[in-house]
Design a protein around this motif. Structure first.
Motif, PDB file in Angstrom:
ATOM      1  N   HIS A  21      44.484   5.820 -22.505  1.00  0.00           N
ATOM      2  CA  HIS A  21      44.032   7.071 -21.890  1.00  0.00           C
ATOM      3  C   HIS A  21      42.824   7.613 -22.655  1.00  0.00           C
ATOM      4  O   HIS A  21      41.803   7.977 -22.062  1.00  0.00           O
ATOM      5  N   GLU A  22      42.939   7.631 -23.976  1.00  0.00           N
ATOM      6  CA  GLU A  22      41.848   8.189 -24.787  1.00  0.00           C
ATOM      7  C   GLU A  22      40.602   7.299 -24.721  1.00  0.00           C
ATOM      8  O   GLU A  22      39.480   7.800 -24.613  1.00  0.00           O
TER       9      GLU A  22
ATOM     10  N   TYR B 252      48.878   6.152 -24.493  1.00  0.00           N
ATOM     11  CA  TYR B 252      48.072   7.269 -25.025  1.00  0.00           C
ATOM     12  C   TYR B 252      46.697   6.739 -25.457  1.00  0.00           C
ATOM     13  O   TYR B 252      45.668   7.381 -25.241  1.00  0.00           O
TER      14      TYR B 252
ATOM     15  N   GLN C  27      46.986   7.402 -30.381  1.00  0.00           N
ATOM     16  CA  GLN C  27      48.130   6.509 -30.376  1.00  0.00           C
ATOM     17  C   GLN C  27      49.238   6.971 -31.325  1.00  0.00           C
ATOM     18  O   GLN C  27      50.405   6.671 -31.123  1.00  0.00           O
ATOM     19  N   ALA C  28      48.839   7.693 -32.367  1.00  0.00           N
ATOM     20  CA  ALA C  28      49.806   8.126 -33.378  1.00  0.00           C
ATOM     21  C   ALA C  28      50.474   9.451 -33.016  1.00  0.00           C
ATOM     22  O   ALA C  28      51.275   9.963 -33.781  1.00  0.00           O
ATOM     23  N   ARG C  29      50.143   9.990 -31.848  1.00  0.00           N
ATOM     24  CA  ARG C  29      50.787  11.259 -31.449  1.00  0.00           C
ATOM     25  C   ARG C  29      52.255  11.006 -31.137  1.00  0.00           C
ATOM     26  O   ARG C  29      52.667   9.872 -30.881  1.00  0.00           O
TER      27      ARG C  29
ATOM     28  N   MET D 139      50.315  12.245 -17.429  1.00  0.00           N
ATOM     29  CA  MET D 139      49.335  11.472 -18.197  1.00  0.00           C
ATOM     30  C   MET D 139      49.047  10.139 -17.499  1.00  0.00           C
ATOM     31  O   MET D 139      47.910   9.669 -17.449  1.00  0.00           O
TER      32      MET D 139
ATOM     33  N   VAL E  32      54.644   3.664 -24.450  1.00  0.00           N
ATOM     34  CA  VAL E  32      54.163   5.046 -24.406  1.00  0.00           C
ATOM     35  C   VAL E  32      52.922   5.267 -25.269  1.00  0.00           C
ATOM     36  O   VAL E  32      51.881   5.734 -24.784  1.00  0.00           O
ATOM     37  N   ASN E  33      53.025   4.926 -26.552  1.00  0.00           N
ATOM     38  CA  ASN E  33      51.908   5.234 -27.451  1.00  0.00           C
ATOM     39  C   ASN E  33      50.676   4.394 -27.160  1.00  0.00           C
ATOM     40  O   ASN E  33      49.544   4.877 -27.280  1.00  0.00           O
TER      41      ASN E  33
END
Lengths: 378, 378
Positions: free
Chosen positions: A267-268, A264, A33-35, A48, A260-261
């Motif tokens: 997704h992970e 992420y 999430q922090a990407r 993605m 967006v985050n």
């Protein structure tokens, strides 16, 4: 100008989350999430999202084309199902055995539908015989709506049997899988579920704020043939799908800015679930529940829900006589950094809800919870 | 069981986001968001929400009690305003000078209101004279709705003048501040705005997915005196405020699970804004815009919006003749990791939108953007 608020950075402690959700988040999910944030129309982001769709399909065990994550929490996922599918005047049989069945009823009314309520006691599963009777008594019903895993009580209903009943009466099904997804068996296609929603913050152990949703082809057909517009712009799936890629021959069109985050993170978390394997995840929840049950029973605690329909991931137990509900939960939080859940609705002040969800369904969590409860109850 | 999708972890590159949003996120905001998830009813979290409310009040320059972050993107913030305030049959004057004014009109219709549209060309600000005429022609209008900063064109409208007009006709105002908040002067209380919404992903440089919202006491009064229920359960502010703490004498009651980590991020982004000071942030956006304007003009690019109503944070410029819109944006993204925005709606294929928002409004971003554009356009 108003005075500038003097506020420090927020540094939350590391809690162990064993309430009804949010659950303990996987470290890899927090890291994902922090990407760096990228654009919501960036080709890499769009790719993605395609992967995310596949991962949601796997988690739900469905091939439904209309499968996505609503950009808001599970209760918005619930509203997405009702607001898109139920038209004013249409009859919905709503099963109510806890807070979330009642919320479904409110959703039906707010979209102008007619709710026929099938009640079961809090802590009981939905009774298929009662549902069969309601379907027979209401041949004009268009939908059957029920909660698979009632977060407010910890009761698991027989989704497969309920869906079979609905199909035999030509009703579409709307199913709440907020607490069930990833924690117990759930097979959207095999069971013939037409509309389903879940939440990111339960057995997926993702951050809260997203709601995976899937509509069967029959549900999509119903949506396409609506006589009235969907009353919500934000949740209108005919518009949202323009962005998620199933309209315009795959071309993405802007609807709203995706979170967006948070995506992420989802997704992970779904990737971790896929890597573990759904059946392994279901078994792990069951095994951890059995361990917890053994320990809770030794402590003299009794379950709200009968064994046959007890959820492994949400353990509602009666508060022992003489124990101070709020004081004990506060002690667990302050002294052990351990969160367990209060009772909700009819069970407020009467029960605690101990979650074993996703990353939280681990032996060390069970051990901590049992020892801490033993300490504070003695 | 369906086959397990074989999907790798998603590792996005570090883009420089100079489109219409999401904007470059502050590193501290990404870090804040990755802190451990705690419960949405944890006393420490509740305290963080109180701080967040103060920070949103400061950013909006308001003392409104009903000030919070909607747990969904800006378009849900828009819907929150319309769905709570506008009742079926009520007339709303909607100013339309781009995509988001049109979206407001659609929201009015979906809640059963009657929209009276005041049109301006794309790229123009809302014309106060036209609005005055519409208010005179429609003495039964209950609301004036307009977009402060049109993200689709880069035009800034005179919110202060428009609000004064609305007040003189006894209309409540609904204002879109998605792109304006934090980037240009905005004074909710001084200007008498009744309902306002913004987004986390523009000049706040937070992750996308949240919408700060504030209602004046007059708006709250209107909400409380509704004759019909709010048609959305998820967005019903009478329920949401039970959680944000302004009902039940401050006691929090569960409505939906808050997006815990996203709220950490918003808290941090608003804290950074408060530390910088609103007026300093406005000046920084203006200064970076002037630098960018100078460079773009040297490159022969011309602005869509007249200087008098040009937004510093969203620079729409016409695509030079002979330049391939998609190819150039793709080249910037692939070769420079630089995202600029495509045109939207009437400006699709005709303009680019270059954002200088929040953390993105920095000298190094301006320099990169100018040099990269010079390279790819030569």
């Amino acid at each position: 100008m108003l005075p500038v608020p003097q506020i420090s950075a927020f540094n939350p402690p590391r809690r162990i989350l064993m309430g009804p959700g949010p659950s303990d988040v996987y470290p890899d999910v927090l890291a994902a999430q922090a990407r760096p944030t990228i654009g919501h129309l960036d080709p890499l982001f769009v790719n993605m999202m395609d992967e995310l769709k596949q991962l949601i399909q796997y988690a739900f065990q469905t091939k439904n084309e209309m499968t996505l994550a609503v950009s808001a929490p599970g209760s918005a996922g619930m509203e997405t199902c009702f607001v898109n599918l139920v038209e004013p005047g249409e009859k919905v049989i709503v099963c109510r055995n806890g807070v979330f069945g009642e919320r479904m009823r409110q959703n039906v009314e707010r979209v102008g539908g007619v709710a026929v309520v099938v009640d079961n006691e809090w802590g009981e599963p939905v009774c298929p015989q009662k549902v069969a009777q309601a379907l027979t008594d209401n041949p004009d019903a268009k939908f059957l709506a029920f909660v698979h895993a009632e977060t407010s009580t910890g009761a698991l209903s027989d989704a497969k049997a309920l869906c079979a009943l609905a199909q035999s009466h030509d009703c579409l099904t709307i199913v709440d899988a907020v607490t069930s997804l990833g924690g117990v068996e759930l097979r959207v296609d095999d069971w013939g579920i037409d509309a389903i929603y879940s939440g990111s913050q339960k057995c997926l152990s993702c951050v809260p704020g997203l709601s995976p949703v899937s509509f069967s082809d029959k549900a999509v057909e119903k949506l396409k043939n609506r006589q009235t517009p969907v009353q919500s712009w934000f949740l209108d799936q005919t518009l949202v799908m323009g962005y998620w890629g199933n309209a315009n021959g795959g071309k993405r069109s802007y609807h709203h800015t995706a979170p967006v985050n948070a995506l992420y993170a989802l997704h992970e978390s779904l990737r971790l679930l896929a890597n573990e394997g759904l059946e392994n995840a279901w078994a792990r929840h069951k095994n951890m529940h059995l361990l917890l049950r053994e320990g809770l029973t030794k402590l003299g605690l009794t379950f709200v829900v009968d064994e046959a329909s007890r959820l492994p991931q949400l353990n509602a137990v009666y508060i022992p006589q003489g124990a101070d509900d709020a004081a004990i939960r506060s002690q667990l939080l302050q002294q052990y950094n351990l969160e367990i859940g209060a009772g909700l609705g009819a069970l407020a002040g009467k029960a605690w809800r101990i979650g074993l969800m996703g990353f939280g369904a681990r032996r060390e969590n069970v051990a901590l919870c049992l020892k801490a409860l033993e300490d504070v109850l003695s």
